[in-house]
Design an enzyme around this catalytic site. Sequence first.
Site, PDB file in Angstrom:
ATOM      1  N   GLU A 286       0.879  -1.301  -0.052  1.00  0.00           N
ATOM      2  CA  GLU A 286      -0.074   0.019  -0.104  1.00  0.00           C
ATOM      3  C   GLU A 286       0.728   1.218   0.010  1.00  0.00           C
ATOM      4  O   GLU A 286       0.450   2.323  -0.488  1.00  0.00           O
ATOM      5  CB  GLU A 286      -0.955   0.174   1.315  1.00  0.00           C
TER       6      GLU A 286
ATOM      7  N   THR B 232      -5.983   7.203  -5.195  1.00  0.00           N
ATOM      8  CA  THR B 232      -5.998   7.272  -3.569  1.00  0.00           C
ATOM      9  C   THR B 232      -4.996   8.112  -3.166  1.00  0.00           C
ATOM     10  O   THR B 232      -5.266   8.919  -2.024  1.00  0.00           O
ATOM     11  CB  THR B 232      -5.743   5.764  -3.032  1.00  0.00           C
TER      12      THR B 232
HETATM   13  N1  HSE Z   1      -8.347   4.706   4.716  1.00  0.00           N
HETATM   14  C1  HSE Z   1      -7.508   4.779   3.182  1.00  0.00           C
HETATM   15  C2  HSE Z   1      -8.116   6.174   2.785  1.00  0.00           C
HETATM   16  C3  HSE Z   1      -8.415   3.933   2.284  1.00  0.00           C
HETATM   17  O1  HSE Z   1      -9.208   6.577   2.940  1.00  0.00           O
HETATM   18  O2  HSE Z   1      -7.453   6.761   2.080  1.00  0.00           O
HETATM   19  C4  HSE Z   1      -8.091   3.878   0.972  1.00  0.00           C
HETATM   20  O3  HSE Z   1      -8.901   3.149   0.057  1.00  0.00           O
END
Ligand code: HSE
Length: 311
Positions: free
Chosen positions: A132, A185
């Site tokens: 990630e 993201t």
């Molecule tokens: N918690 C992370 C965000 C998840 O909200 O950026 C990304 O899928």
Amino acid sequence: MSPSIKVFAPATVANVVCGYDVLGFAVNAPGDEVVMTRKDAPGVLISKITGDDGRLPLDPNKNTVSASVQHYLEHIGRQDIGVTIELHKKMPIGSGLGSSSASTVAGLFAINNLMGNPLTNKELVPFAMKGEELACGYGHADNVAPALLGGFVLIRSYEPLDVISLPSPEGMYAAIVYPEVDVPTKDARQMIRTKVLLKEAVTQWGNVGGLVSGLFLKDYDLIGRSMVDVLVEPTRSILIPEFYKMRALAMENGAIGFGISGSGPSVFALTRDEATARNITNALQQLLKSININSLAYVSPVNQAGPVILD
Ligand code: HSE
């Protein structure tokens, strides 16, 4: 013939509205598949990626699957091992459904299995977090942990890492709609405020506690009341077409609660049954169609299995 394994890992809904970076759950579909084959020479290679429209790197140091598998092999002291990886993307990239996480988790589950399972799925979480980090700049665990463990998961702490599996009320369904607009993201994380007011923090942690309690108590009304986010949603919802109209429609159609899935643009509702979930995805897709936005829909119970071996 060299040993080979085919693994499926599920998509995930991170945050569950109020729990930015600390809550997530897995769904049965969509998800990604990895085929991993032992080779004689050491090293981790990506031999093939399908379903990504050429968007993902084949360079083993840049691809989240191979990079986390390499990291795993270093950790267990088996850099003598060599594998080739085929990644079959069966879900949209940049959708807010934990796409990179599903791929990475499938890869880690596959290599751990080929090695005779020296680590538990929970012990694989930190390796998946590395993936990630490569994908979006921060190693958050709220997609990878539920993808590895199934069900609802709470990341109680990152330092030290403390991952807690939560119960899922039986019969609960997720209705997910992915409006086909791209929200990486990385960008969706950069736009969030880094300072919050104490009053907002009080609201937020009250809701996280409420949601966790609601899952234990199987109290759908409490779960719904707790699916409120005063910190992140007001900013991120700007990137999602007709977000508030979609919320109103989902709630009118019987949702327990509604919000952004992960960093978006997918949205999701939790429901008491499958029929309600289907009505909601139909209503939301019709709304998006009326403003010329294509979408994909998924209806699934909460996934309990995490990654599984196929064939
Ligand atoms: N918690 C992370 C965000 C998840 O909200 O950026 C990304 O899928």
